[in-house]
Design a protein around this motif. Structure first.
Motif, short mmCIF file in Angstrom:
data_model
loop_
_atom_site.label_atom_id
_atom_site.label_comp_id
_atom_site.label_asym_id
_atom_site.label_seq_id
_atom_site.Cartn_x
_atom_site.Cartn_y
_atom_site.Cartn_z
N GLY A 35 0.78 -1.23 0.00
CA GLY A 35 0.00 0.00 0.00
C GLY A 35 0.81 1.27 0.00
O GLY A 35 0.25 2.36 0.16
N VAL A 36 2.13 1.18 -0.21
CA VAL A 36 2.98 2.36 -0.25
C VAL A 36 2.87 3.03 -1.62
O VAL A 36 2.89 2.35 -2.66
N GLU A 37 2.76 4.35 -1.63
CA GLU A 37 2.77 5.11 -2.89
C GLU A 37 4.22 5.36 -3.29
O GLU A 37 4.98 5.97 -2.51
N VAL A 38 4.60 4.90 -4.46
CA VAL A 38 5.98 5.04 -4.93
C VAL A 38 6.02 5.92 -6.17
O VAL A 38 5.21 5.75 -7.10
N THR A 39 6.94 6.87 -6.16
CA THR A 39 7.15 7.78 -7.30
C THR A 39 8.56 7.57 -7.82
O THR A 39 9.51 7.49 -7.04
N VAL A 103 10.94 17.86 -6.50
CA VAL A 103 10.15 16.62 -6.48
C VAL A 103 10.00 16.12 -5.05
O VAL A 103 8.93 15.62 -4.68
N ILE A 104 11.03 16.24 -4.24
CA ILE A 104 10.91 15.84 -2.83
C ILE A 104 9.80 16.62 -2.15
O ILE A 104 8.96 16.06 -1.44
N ARG A 105 9.75 17.92 -2.37
CA ARG A 105 8.73 18.75 -1.71
C ARG A 105 7.34 18.47 -2.28
O ARG A 105 6.34 18.63 -1.57
N GLN A 106 7.27 18.07 -3.54
CA GLN A 106 5.98 17.71 -4.12
C GLN A 106 5.47 16.37 -3.58
O GLN A 106 4.30 16.25 -3.21
N VAL A 107 6.35 15.39 -3.52
CA VAL A 107 5.95 14.03 -3.13
C VAL A 107 5.88 13.86 -1.62
O VAL A 107 5.05 13.13 -1.10
N ARG A 108 6.78 14.53 -0.89
CA ARG A 108 6.85 14.49 0.57
C ARG A 108 7.01 13.04 1.08
O ARG A 108 6.22 12.55 1.89
N ASP A 157 8.78 30.53 -2.79
CA ASP A 157 8.23 31.82 -3.14
C ASP A 157 7.39 31.78 -4.41
O ASP A 157 6.33 32.43 -4.48
N ASP A 158 7.84 31.02 -5.42
CA ASP A 158 7.16 31.00 -6.72
C ASP A 158 6.25 29.80 -6.92
O ASP A 158 5.30 29.85 -7.70
N GLU A 159 6.57 28.68 -6.24
CA GLU A 159 5.82 27.44 -6.47
C GLU A 159 5.04 26.98 -5.25
O GLU A 159 4.27 26.01 -5.33
N GLY A 160 5.23 27.64 -4.11
CA GLY A 160 4.49 27.30 -2.92
C GLY A 160 4.83 25.96 -2.31
O GLY A 160 4.00 25.35 -1.63
N LEU A 161 6.06 25.50 -2.53
CA LEU A 161 6.48 24.18 -2.04
C LEU A 161 7.22 24.33 -0.72
O LEU A 161 8.35 24.80 -0.68
N ASP A 162 6.56 23.92 0.35
CA ASP A 162 7.16 24.02 1.68
C ASP A 162 8.30 23.02 1.84
O ASP A 162 8.35 21.98 1.18
N ALA A 163 9.20 23.33 2.76
CA ALA A 163 10.31 22.43 3.07
C ALA A 163 9.78 21.07 3.53
O ALA A 163 8.70 20.98 4.14
N TRP A 164 10.56 20.03 3.26
CA TRP A 164 10.18 18.68 3.66
C TRP A 164 11.42 17.91 4.08
O TRP A 164 12.43 17.93 3.39
N SER A 165 11.33 17.20 5.21
CA SER A 165 12.45 16.41 5.72
C SER A 165 12.22 14.93 5.47
O SER A 165 11.28 14.34 6.02
N VAL A 166 13.06 14.34 4.65
CA VAL A 166 13.05 12.89 4.43
C VAL A 166 13.64 12.23 5.67
O VAL A 166 14.66 12.67 6.20
N GLN A 167 13.02 11.15 6.12
CA GLN A 167 13.47 10.50 7.35
C GLN A 167 14.53 9.42 7.13
O GLN A 167 15.33 9.14 8.02
N GLU A 168 14.51 8.80 5.95
CA GLU A 168 15.37 7.64 5.75
C GLU A 168 15.74 7.53 4.28
O GLU A 168 14.91 7.78 3.40
N VAL A 169 16.99 7.13 4.02
CA VAL A 169 17.48 6.97 2.64
C VAL A 169 18.02 5.56 2.47
O VAL A 169 18.87 5.11 3.24
N TRP A 170 17.52 4.88 1.45
CA TRP A 170 18.05 3.58 1.04
C TRP A 170 18.93 3.80 -0.19
O TRP A 170 18.53 4.51 -1.12
N VAL A 171 20.11 3.20 -0.18
CA VAL A 171 21.08 3.39 -1.26
C VAL A 171 21.30 2.05 -1.96
O VAL A 171 21.68 1.06 -1.32
N MET A 172 21.06 2.02 -3.26
CA MET A 172 21.32 0.79 -4.02
C MET A 172 22.68 0.90 -4.74
O MET A 172 23.12 2.00 -5.07
#
Length: 240
Positions: A35-39, A103-108, A157-172
């Motif tokens: 059920g995870v949304e993946v982009t 994209v990070i700020r869009q997807v969150r 300022d121009d796109e209205g995208l608030d800051a977003w903090s990713v909690q975890e990063v997986w590296v392949m």
């Protein structure tokens, strides 16, 4: 490390179409099933790829984008975004960091999956310069860019995208793996995804055998029972 039940959105950033399918599509299929949304965010169109000289080079970007969309569908992913950078010319620039931060700020996402910025001397093909540049730009976008409201001010300022903090990063593709995922039950979908990249895999006489051997080796490395298949990652938990 986050439990999968704490993750509702994942963002995958790669350099080329097909990178994610070789490295992590079995894992992603499992996330989607849960059920995870993946982009997917694919930085280049893979325009330097392909093996058929009869295909006009001008057609390659269109072909490879279509292949990646079809491959994503095999794992259940429907949100595929392309940044349109030139294949083979990728470098870590302020512009690329901004575009990934957007994209990070869009997807969150709570979790991101990226390529390693570190060279793997035992598997040089995993260390394609574009892969390493994509990985370095992605981790810089994760920290500090996307979480800092004063970085790339036009995004707010121009796109209205608030800051977003990713909690975890997986590296392949990382030379040191700290976590393994059993992908035996999603392996058929991984192969379906890879076969969708016809311009890249049609010339391989035993694609499934090659990928199966790779997965079996990782499963053995993880200590999984005989007959299982795995994908491996390095995981980093981001500061709060």
């Amino acid at each position: 490390m986050l439990d999968d039940t704490e993750v509702s959105r994942v963002l995958v950033v790669t350099a080329h179409p097909d990178d994610v399918d070789f490295g992590a599509s079995g894992t992603i299929a499992g996330w989607v099933d849960a059920g995870v949304e993946v982009t997917y965010c694919v930085i280049t169109d893979g325009d330097a790829g392909g093996f058929d000289p009869a295909v006009p080079r001008s057609e390659i970007p269109r072909i490879r984008r279509a292949e990646q969309v079809a491959a994503a569908a095999a794992t259940g992913v429907t949100d595929v975004r392309f940044l349109g950078y030139r294949d083979g010319e990728l470098t870590v620039t302020h512009g690329l960091r901004r575009d990934i931060s957007r994209v990070i700020r869009q997807v969150r996402p709570q979790r991101m999956l990226i390529q390693t910025p570190e060279r793997n001397w035992e598997r040089i093909p995993a260390s394609h310069p574009d892969h390493m540049a994509a990985g370095e730009a992605a981790i810089q976008a994760v920290y500090p860019d996307a979480r800092n409201p004063f970085a790339h001010p036009s995004l707010l300022d121009d796109e209205g995208l608030d800051a977003w903090s990713v909690q975890e990063v997986w590296v392949m593709g990382h030379p040191t793996r700290t976590h393994y995922v059993d992908v035996t039950d999603t392996f058929a979908r991984k192969i379906e995804a890879l076969r969708a990249h016809e311009s890249q895999t049609a010339h391989m006489p035993d694609l499934e055998g090659f990928v199966r051997g790779w997965g079996a080796g990782l499963a053995a490395e993880a200590g999984f029972p005989d007959g299982r298949l795995a994908e491996g990652f390095f995981i980093s938990v981001m500061p709060g």
